[in-house]
Design a protein around this motif. Structure first.
Motif, PDB file in Angstrom:
ATOM      1  N   UNK A 247      63.575  76.424  12.893  1.00  0.00           N
ATOM      2  CA  UNK A 247      62.942  76.050  11.626  1.00  0.00           C
ATOM      3  C   UNK A 247      61.437  76.285  11.706  1.00  0.00           C
ATOM      4  N   UNK A 248      60.900  77.029  10.723  1.00  0.00           N
ATOM      5  CA  UNK A 248      59.475  77.325  10.702  1.00  0.00           C
ATOM      6  C   UNK A 248      58.917  77.083   9.300  1.00  0.00           C
ATOM      7  N   UNK A 249      57.608  77.028   9.203  1.00  0.00           N
ATOM      8  CA  UNK A 249      56.895  77.055   7.935  1.00  0.00           C
ATOM      9  C   UNK A 249      56.183  78.403   7.794  1.00  0.00           C
ATOM     10  N   UNK A 250      55.813  78.739   6.564  1.00  0.00           N
ATOM     11  CA  UNK A 250      55.047  79.957   6.257  1.00  0.00           C
ATOM     12  C   UNK A 250      55.817  81.223   6.588  1.00  0.00           C
TER      13      UNK A 250
ATOM     14  N   UNK B 197      57.343  84.730   6.520  1.00  0.00           N
ATOM     15  CA  UNK B 197      56.892  85.997   5.939  1.00  0.00           C
ATOM     16  C   UNK B 197      55.388  86.018   5.663  1.00  0.00           C
ATOM     17  N   UNK B 198      54.687  85.021   6.165  1.00  0.00           N
ATOM     18  CA  UNK B 198      53.233  85.074   6.156  1.00  0.00           C
ATOM     19  C   UNK B 198      52.762  85.952   7.310  1.00  0.00           C
ATOM     20  N   UNK B 199      51.517  86.392   7.258  1.00  0.00           N
ATOM     21  CA  UNK B 199      50.933  87.101   8.398  1.00  0.00           C
ATOM     22  C   UNK B 199      50.823  86.194   9.610  1.00  0.00           C
ATOM     23  N   UNK B 200      50.954  84.880   9.389  1.00  0.00           N
ATOM     24  CA  UNK B 200      50.852  83.907  10.481  1.00  0.00           C
ATOM     25  C   UNK B 200      51.775  82.741  10.157  1.00  0.00           C
ATOM     26  N   UNK B 201      52.742  82.468  11.036  1.00  0.00           N
ATOM     27  CA  UNK B 201      53.777  81.466  10.788  1.00  0.00           C
ATOM     28  C   UNK B 201      53.616  80.276  11.730  1.00  0.00           C
ATOM     29  N   UNK B 202      54.464  79.244  11.556  1.00  0.00           N
ATOM     30  CA  UNK B 202      54.288  77.981  12.277  1.00  0.00           C
ATOM     31  C   UNK B 202      55.638  77.436  12.722  1.00  0.00           C
ATOM     32  N   UNK B 203      55.738  77.045  14.007  1.00  0.00           N
ATOM     33  CA  UNK B 203      56.971  76.433  14.507  1.00  0.00           C
ATOM     34  C   UNK B 203      56.636  75.286  15.448  1.00  0.00           C
ATOM     35  N   UNK B 204      57.653  74.526  15.846  1.00  0.00           N
ATOM     36  CA  UNK B 204      57.484  73.482  16.837  1.00  0.00           C
ATOM     37  C   UNK B 204      57.346  74.085  18.227  1.00  0.00           C
ATOM     38  N   UNK B 205      56.463  73.543  19.040  1.00  0.00           N
ATOM     39  CA  UNK B 205      56.207  74.121  20.354  1.00  0.00           C
ATOM     40  C   UNK B 205      57.416  74.019  21.281  1.00  0.00           C
ATOM     41  N   UNK B 206      58.274  73.030  21.069  1.00  0.00           N
ATOM     42  CA  UNK B 206      59.444  72.852  21.932  1.00  0.00           C
ATOM     43  C   UNK B 206      60.612  73.725  21.519  1.00  0.00           C
ATOM     44  N   UNK B 207      60.650  74.155  20.269  1.00  0.00           N
ATOM     45  CA  UNK B 207      61.860  74.802  19.733  1.00  0.00           C
ATOM     46  C   UNK B 207      62.210  76.140  20.377  1.00  0.00           C
ATOM     47  N   UNK B 208      61.253  76.999  20.726  1.00  0.00           N
ATOM     48  CA  UNK B 208      61.641  78.239  21.400  1.00  0.00           C
ATOM     49  C   UNK B 208      62.395  77.996  22.705  1.00  0.00           C
TER      50      UNK B 208
END
Length: 432
Positions: free
Chosen positions: A403-406, A408-419
């Motif tokens: 699960x991420x935010x943004x 298809x933006x040039x810069x996206x956001x995820x939780x640091x633990x999720x990968x």
């Protein structure tokens, strides 16, 4: 299962650090494939060529074609009918790509002609320092990668003084408003390619074609008071590519019941219909040739595929705190709470009840929490390579991701633990 996010949930931050390095080194699908191949070779996998005869030896192998890579590991006790466990992903991301005649300009500005690739958020490319990357195709065959990772281009936004209503609704014309500038003066035909050839260390007259794209030069970074978030480019879907390569290597080293496969395709963001896309023949050809190399028949191939399962991994939507009404009210995936199971009964995702059980068991074995994503009924649902893989190859497929935010933006956001959690779930799936 819908656990709460936790900034204190233990995870291997070294994995996320490594992901950030992979994102920065992979501004194009071709760089992502090269980076994945390098990791596989370091782990003992060997590259096989499509035009060469394949052997039936055990061990790790991989094939590359442009922006796609397929890797697999054959255990010593595998038979011709041993089923596969596949993790699928894609290497491309929405961006701005260089046109065939790139050098243009007007009113004293040098500009580069670009075409919008995929469903990018156009406004995220405004007023951002951009580099260029991709591949240069050479006369006589062959190609070289090029990666100019410093401020080179910029798409300047119109000042608010000249558009007083811009904050009431920004409207961008893809042809007129998205052309980046890269200097002053009159444009000269061949200038861009000559510059990039020099950067790649080849003569300009040797370049016969190119596949080039812009990228933000801002590096990935941890975000937040407790650094529990990561901001960076191309998480959709290099996050899954990185996790898939890591999981395949870990599964091969630990031992498997099936033949683990990692398949990363190009062109997902524009429909997957290409020779390197999930809609093309590449995966089917690799699986079939692998069976035949082990002395198998068409019957063995059919038996193997009938028992094969694929995890299609792509990013999904975390609940947006400023637009929560756009999400299903009972499904609010959060960063830091583990990978998501993506469900859509209209087959925009391929997950069914059996797939849910497979994914849940893999997460349980790995000790990984997980969440469920389903779209708001009033909001159209996106799709990915899952349904294409299921329909083209007759393979039972489960759509998952982070699960991420943004998106298809040039810069996206995820939780640091999720990968890290995603990679662990993939490893457990590939092993059993």
């Amino acid at each position: 299962m819908s656990p709460s996010p936790s900034s204190s949930r233990p995870f291997d931050r070294a994995h996320t650090d490594d992901l950030m390095g992979f994102l920065a080194a992979s501004p194009s699908p071709y760089h992502a494939v090269a980076g994945a191949a390098q990791r596989l070779e370091k782990a003992g996998f060997r590259q096989v060529e499509e035009h060469a005869a394949w052997d039936g030896e055990s061990g790790g192998k991989f094939v590359t074609r442009g922006g796609a890579i397929i890797a697999w590991y054959v255990p010593e006790d595998a038979t011709a009918a041993t089923p596969y466990r596949i993790v699928g992903a894609h290497t491309d991301s929405p961006n701005l790509r260089v046109k065939p005649v790139p050098d243009r300009g007007r009113h004293g500005w040098k500009q580069i002609a670009v075409e919008v690739y995929g469903g990018t958020l156009l406004n995220t490319w405004l007023d951002r320092d951009l580099g260029l990357s991709g591949r240069l195709s050479l006369r006589g065959g062959g190609s070289v990668l090029v990666h100019v990772d410093r401020p080179l281009l910029r798409v300047p936004q119109l000042a608010i003084h000249l558009d007083r209503g811009v904050n009431d609704g920004l409207k961008l014309d893809r042809q007129q408003h998205m052309t980046p500038l890269w200097g002053l003066g009159d444009p000269h035909e061949g200038e861009l390619i000559a510059f990039l050839a020099g950067e790649a260390g080849v003569a300009a007259d040797q370049v016969a074609g190119w596949d080039l794209m812009a990228h933000s030069v801002e590096p990935p970074a941890y975000l937040g008071k407790d650094r529990e978030l990561v901001a960076g480019p191309r998480m959709d879907n290099l996050l899954s590519v990185h996790a898939g390569v890591s999981a395949l290597i870990a599964a091969a080293q630990a031992g498997t019941d099936a033949i683990p496969v990692f398949a990363a395709f190009d062109h997902e963001e524009c429909g997957s219909e290409s020779d390197t896309g999930a809609g093309g023949p590449l995966l089917g050809s690799v699986l079939e040739r692998s069976v035949h190399a082990r002395g198998g028949s068409s019957e063995d191939r059919a038996r193997a595929l009938a028992a094969t399962i694929c995890l299609s991994s792509d990013t999904g939507h975390a609940v947006h705190p400023n637009y929560a009404e756009r999400h299903d009210p009972d499904h609010h995936p959060m960063p830091g709470a583990g990978p998501i199971l993506k469900v859509n009964v209209n087959q925009r995702y391929a997950t069914d009840g059996r797939g849910r059980a497979v994914f849940a068991e893999a997460c349980e074995r790995a000790g990984v929490p997980w969440q469920t994503f389903v779209s708001n009924n009033a909001v159209p649902c996106g799709t990915t390579i899952g349904p294409i893989t299921a329909a083209r190859h007759g393979i039972s497929t489960v759509d998952i991701g982070v699960a991420i935010l943004s998106m298809h933006s040039a810069r996206e956001l995820c939780g640091a633990a999720d990968p890290y959690l995603l990679a662990n779930a993939m490893t457990a799936f590939l092993r059993h």
